[in-house]
Each structure stands twice: as structure tokens, then as C-alpha cells.
Scaffold this motif. Structure first.
Motif, short mmCIF file in Angstrom:
data_model
loop_
_atom_site.label_atom_id
_atom_site.label_comp_id
_atom_site.label_asym_id
_atom_site.label_seq_id
_atom_site.Cartn_x
_atom_site.Cartn_y
_atom_site.Cartn_z
N THR A 73 0.78 -1.03 -0.13
CA THR A 73 0.39 0.49 0.04
C THR A 73 0.56 0.90 0.29
O THR A 73 0.76 2.09 -1.31
CB THR A 73 -0.77 -0.27 1.30
N LEU A 74 1.71 1.24 0.98
CA LEU A 74 2.58 2.46 1.17
C LEU A 74 3.62 2.61 -0.38
O LEU A 74 3.81 3.97 -0.26
CB LEU A 74 4.03 2.46 2.25
N ASP A 75 4.11 1.74 -0.53
CA ASP A 75 4.84 1.92 -2.28
C ASP A 75 4.77 0.39 -2.49
O ASP A 75 5.57 -0.31 -2.45
CB ASP A 75 6.13 1.88 -1.48
N ARG A 76 4.55 0.46 -3.62
CA ARG A 76 4.56 -0.77 -5.10
C ARG A 76 5.70 -1.34 -5.12
O ARG A 76 6.35 -2.53 -5.22
CB ARG A 76 3.21 -0.47 -5.63
N GLU A 77 6.66 0.15 -5.94
CA GLU A 77 7.87 -0.07 -6.77
C GLU A 77 8.70 -1.16 -5.01
O GLU A 77 9.16 -1.41 -5.74
CB GLU A 77 8.57 0.52 -7.43
N THR A 78 8.94 0.05 -4.83
CA THR A 78 9.46 -0.83 -3.02
C THR A 78 9.67 -1.89 -2.54
O THR A 78 10.52 -2.99 -2.39
CB THR A 78 9.53 0.24 -1.96
N ALA A 79 8.07 -2.27 -2.12
CA ALA A 79 7.95 -3.41 -2.38
C ALA A 79 7.79 -5.29 -3.10
O ALA A 79 8.52 -6.08 -2.83
CB ALA A 79 6.46 -3.84 -2.10
N ARG A 80 8.13 -4.40 -4.50
CA ARG A 80 8.69 -5.39 -5.62
C ARG A 80 10.12 -5.47 -5.06
O ARG A 80 10.83 -6.71 -5.48
CB ARG A 80 8.12 -5.19 -6.71
N ALA A 81 10.55 -4.70 -5.53
CA ALA A 81 12.63 -4.31 -5.28
C ALA A 81 12.62 -4.85 -3.79
O ALA A 81 13.67 -5.88 -4.02
CB ALA A 81 12.84 -3.08 -5.68
N ASN A 82 11.94 -5.38 -3.15
CA ASN A 82 12.42 -6.45 -1.21
C ASN A 82 11.91 -7.62 -2.48
O ASN A 82 11.89 -8.42 -1.06
CB ASN A 82 11.45 -5.70 -0.64
N GLY A 83 11.13 -8.05 -2.99
CA GLY A 83 11.10 -9.33 -3.25
C GLY A 83 9.68 -10.24 -3.01
O GLY A 83 9.52 -10.97 -2.42
N LEU A 84 9.25 -8.86 -2.40
CA LEU A 84 7.64 -9.22 -2.27
C LEU A 84 6.50 -9.64 -3.33
O LEU A 84 6.82 -8.98 -4.19
CB LEU A 84 7.29 -8.01 -0.94
N PRO A 85 6.03 -10.65 -3.28
CA PRO A 85 4.94 -10.89 -4.83
C PRO A 85 3.79 -9.92 -4.46
O PRO A 85 2.90 -9.99 -4.51
CB PRO A 85 4.20 -12.07 -4.50
N VAL A 86 4.15 -8.67 -5.26
CA VAL A 86 2.64 -7.99 -5.44
C VAL A 86 1.76 -8.28 -6.11
O VAL A 86 0.66 -7.59 -6.04
CB VAL A 86 3.44 -6.10 -5.66
N ALA A 87 1.85 -9.06 -7.16
CA ALA A 87 0.42 -9.35 -7.48
C ALA A 87 -0.49 -10.68 -7.29
O ALA A 87 -1.19 -10.86 -6.77
CB ALA A 87 0.95 -10.22 -8.79
N ALA A 88 0.29 -11.36 -6.54
CA ALA A 88 -0.06 -12.47 -5.56
C ALA A 88 -0.80 -11.61 -4.08
O ALA A 88 -1.51 -12.56 -3.91
CB ALA A 88 1.00 -13.34 -5.03
N LEU A 89 -0.62 -11.00 -4.03
CA LEU A 89 -0.80 -10.03 -2.66
C LEU A 89 -2.35 -9.22 -3.01
O LEU A 89 -3.24 -9.24 -2.21
CB LEU A 89 0.06 -8.81 -1.77
N ASP A 90 -2.33 -8.82 -4.14
CA ASP A 90 -3.63 -8.45 -5.00
C ASP A 90 -4.60 -9.04 -4.64
O ASP A 90 -6.21 -8.67 -4.17
CB ASP A 90 -2.72 -7.50 -6.21
N VAL A 91 -4.12 -10.04 -5.30
CA VAL A 91 -5.33 -11.17 -5.03
C VAL A 91 -5.62 -11.50 -4.05
O VAL A 91 -7.08 -11.95 -4.55
CB VAL A 91 -4.73 -12.19 -5.97
N ALA A 92 -4.66 -11.24 -3.07
CA ALA A 92 -4.98 -12.19 -2.23
C ALA A 92 -6.07 -11.11 -1.59
O ALA A 92 -7.76 -11.24 -0.93
CB ALA A 92 -4.04 -11.86 -1.03
N LEU A 93 -5.80 -9.61 -1.85
CA LEU A 93 -6.31 -8.43 -0.54
C LEU A 93 -7.77 -8.68 -1.54
O LEU A 93 -8.69 -8.85 -0.56
CB LEU A 93 -5.37 -7.16 -1.00
#
Length: 301
Positions: free
Chosen positions: A163-183
Motif C-alpha cells: 500500500t505504501l510503495d508498490r515499487e519498493t515492495a517489488r524491489a524487496n522481493g514481495l509478490p505484489v501481484a499475489a498480494l493484490d489477488v489475496a486482498l
């Protein structure tokens, strides 16, 4: 009739006991999930998914299947489709939501046009039927709600990071797309379990309004996650009490109670309410007009 009688009388009826339990549980679950929705500015997704369950309900009605399962399947499918298409950052999320929102509702209308005599059977899903809830419905809401709260607790920090920063989250290796699906899936399930409380048309208020109230009352995310479900559950229960004593529509009164709380927060919140901001503006010193000499400057000339 005393105040104690007003409070205890509804509990003498089994249907009201079930209704009050489901109202409280729906308010808690929607308050928690809705906090993430409000933080991400995704209120429109709640509206889209609440209408996306409509074609699933229509198909289930035509096939004489379970309407709740049909609505849940359609809501989840639409939420997953939105999450997948929204990964293309060329399109804004609200644009993608608008496309699927209209498509799902259109599909529901087409399906229903082939099923004569549907209006009475589906009216409860449009406006809620909280007083007709069965013991099985209570167990379903409790089980699904507990699962959603556990998922929200497990994914909380990662959802906030995205929520705070998608690009930073992606750079840190978080599965942004999967987290979107989960939400999105959590939003869909929270809406489905709340349909019987307030109905398809009003469910967005239960998802968004308590979280919006909490957002006005606190700057701390942890506190917001506690205040929003508290407001949601108490507002739902108060609306149900008013419905019982005034013999008026339960879903509409639940939404009106929550809206009243929101207006109160908007006016009276200690830091972000209208009155607090007006007091703050009055307390600030007025800036000196440009070109005007201060007294010290005048004395030195």
C-alpha cells in the motif's frame, strides 16, 4: 418499558440472536478488511465486487443451486480478473474495476432475463434478509470470518508495504501481484458473508464507512485496525436494535447508523475533524501583508 428491557427483549427471540451475531461478525470482518481498502483508496473495488456477485447469484438461481456459493464464486472470479488485468500499469486500477463492474452486472441482467419469476427470490440479496438467517448461516459466517481475520493478520505487514510503495515492495522481493489477488479475494469473501446483513446494494457501506471513521479518528494503523471493526460491529448491532423496535428495514438502518457515526467523526474527530481544523486555523497567527513594515523596522527609520 425500561432501558434494560429495550436491550434484552430482542435476545428473547432465536431469530434476533442469530441476526445480532451475524451483524456483529460482519461488522468486525468488514472493518478489518475495509481498513486495507480505505488505505489503498480502493473503495470502488468494494462496489464492483458487491455487484459482481450478482451474475453468480443469477446463475445459481437458474440452476437451482446454492445462491451464496454462486455469489461467492462470481465475486472471487471477478476479483481475480481485476487483480490480473490491473497488473498492467498502463491502465489505472479504477478503470479496470469499472470495466468488470459493468460487465458483471450486465451478465447478471442477461441471465435473469431468461428466468421468469425471479424478483421475489433474489430480493433478499439486494436488500438483505438478516432476520431470516439460519443456524447454518451463522456457522458459515463465523467460519469464513475467522479465516479472513487470520489471513488479514498473517498478511498485514506485507499488505501495508504494498500500500505504501508498490515499487519498493517489488524491489524487496514481495509478490505484489499475489498480494493484490489475496486482498481482492478477502474483499470478495467479506462482502459475500455480509450480503444477508445489508444486501448487495448497501454492502459497500459496511466495508468502507467504519474504516473511513477510524481513519479520521487516528493516525496509527494498528489503532485503525482495532477501531474500524469496533465501529462496524457496534453500528451493525445498533442498526439491528433500531430495526427491531421501530419495525423498519434492518439493512438500511445499519447503513444509516454507520453514516451517522461517520458524520460525527467528520465533525468532531480530535485532530482531523472539521471543528478541530477550524480551531487550528483560528489559533495560527495571521501572516503580515506583503510590503508592510513591522514596528521594529519603523522605529529604526
Amino acid at each position: 418499558m425500561t432501558l434494560l428491557d429495550l436491550i434484552t427483549e430482542p435476545w428473547d427471540h432465536a431469530f434476533m440472536q442469530r441476526a445480532l451475531l451475524v451483524a456483529a461478525m460482519s461488522g468486525i470482518v468488514c472493518g478489518v478488511v475495509g481498513s486495507h481498502v480505505v488505505l489503498r483508496g480502493m473503495a470502488f473495488i468494494g462496489d464492483a465486487v458487491s455487484h459482481a456477485v450478482f451474475p453468480g447469484i443469477a446463475v445459481a438461481f437458474v440452476l437451482k443451486a446454492d445462491l451464496v456459493i454462486g455469489g461467492a464464486a462470481a465475486g472471487l472470479a471477478t476479483a481475480l480478473a481485476i487483480a490480473a488485468v490491473a497488473q498492467n500499469r498502463r491502465l489505472k486500477e479504477d478503470t479496470v474495476i469499472g470495466v468488470f463492474f459493468a460487465a458483471a452486472f450486465g451478465l447478471g441482467i442477461v441471465v435473469l432475463s431468461s428466468a421468469p419469476g425471479y424478483s421475489g427470490s433474489l430480493e433478499s440479496f439486494l436488500f438483505g434478509q438478516i432476520l431470516g438467517i439460519s443456524d447454518r448461516d451463522v456457522l458459515t459466517v463465523a467460519g469464513t470470518g475467522t479465516t479472513l481475520l487470520a489471513a488479514a493478520a498473517i498478511l498485514h505487514s506485507r499488505l501495508v508495504t504494498v500500500t505504501l510503495d508498490r515499487e519498493t515492495a517489488r524491489a524487496n522481493g514481495l509478490p505484489v501481484a499475489a498480494l493484490d489477488v489475496a486482498l481482492y479475494a478477502m474483499v470478495a469473501l467479506a462482502i459475500v458473508i455480509s450480503l444477508q446483513a445489508v444486501g448487495n446494494i448497501l454492502v459497500l457501506a459496511l466495508l468502507v464507512t467504519p474504516a473511513a471513521c477510524a481513519r479520521l479518528l487516528t493516525d496509527r494503523l494498528g489503532t485503525m485496525m482495532l477501531v474500524a471493526p469496533l465501529i462496524g460491529s457496534l453500528g451493525a448491532v445498533c442498526g439491528l436494535y433500531l430495526s427491531y423496535h421501530l419495525d423498519l428495514a434492518a439493512g438500511g438502518l445499519i447503513v444509516l447508523v454507520l453514516t451517522g457515526v461517520f458524520i460525527g467523526c467528520w465533525l468532531l474527530a480530535p485532530r482531523h475533524g472539521l471543528l478541530a481544523r477550524m480551531r487550528l486555523r483560528r489559533a495560527r497567527p495571521e501572516p503580515e501583508p506583503a510590503g508592510r513594515l513591522l514596528p521594529s523596522e519603523t522605529a529604526g527609520r
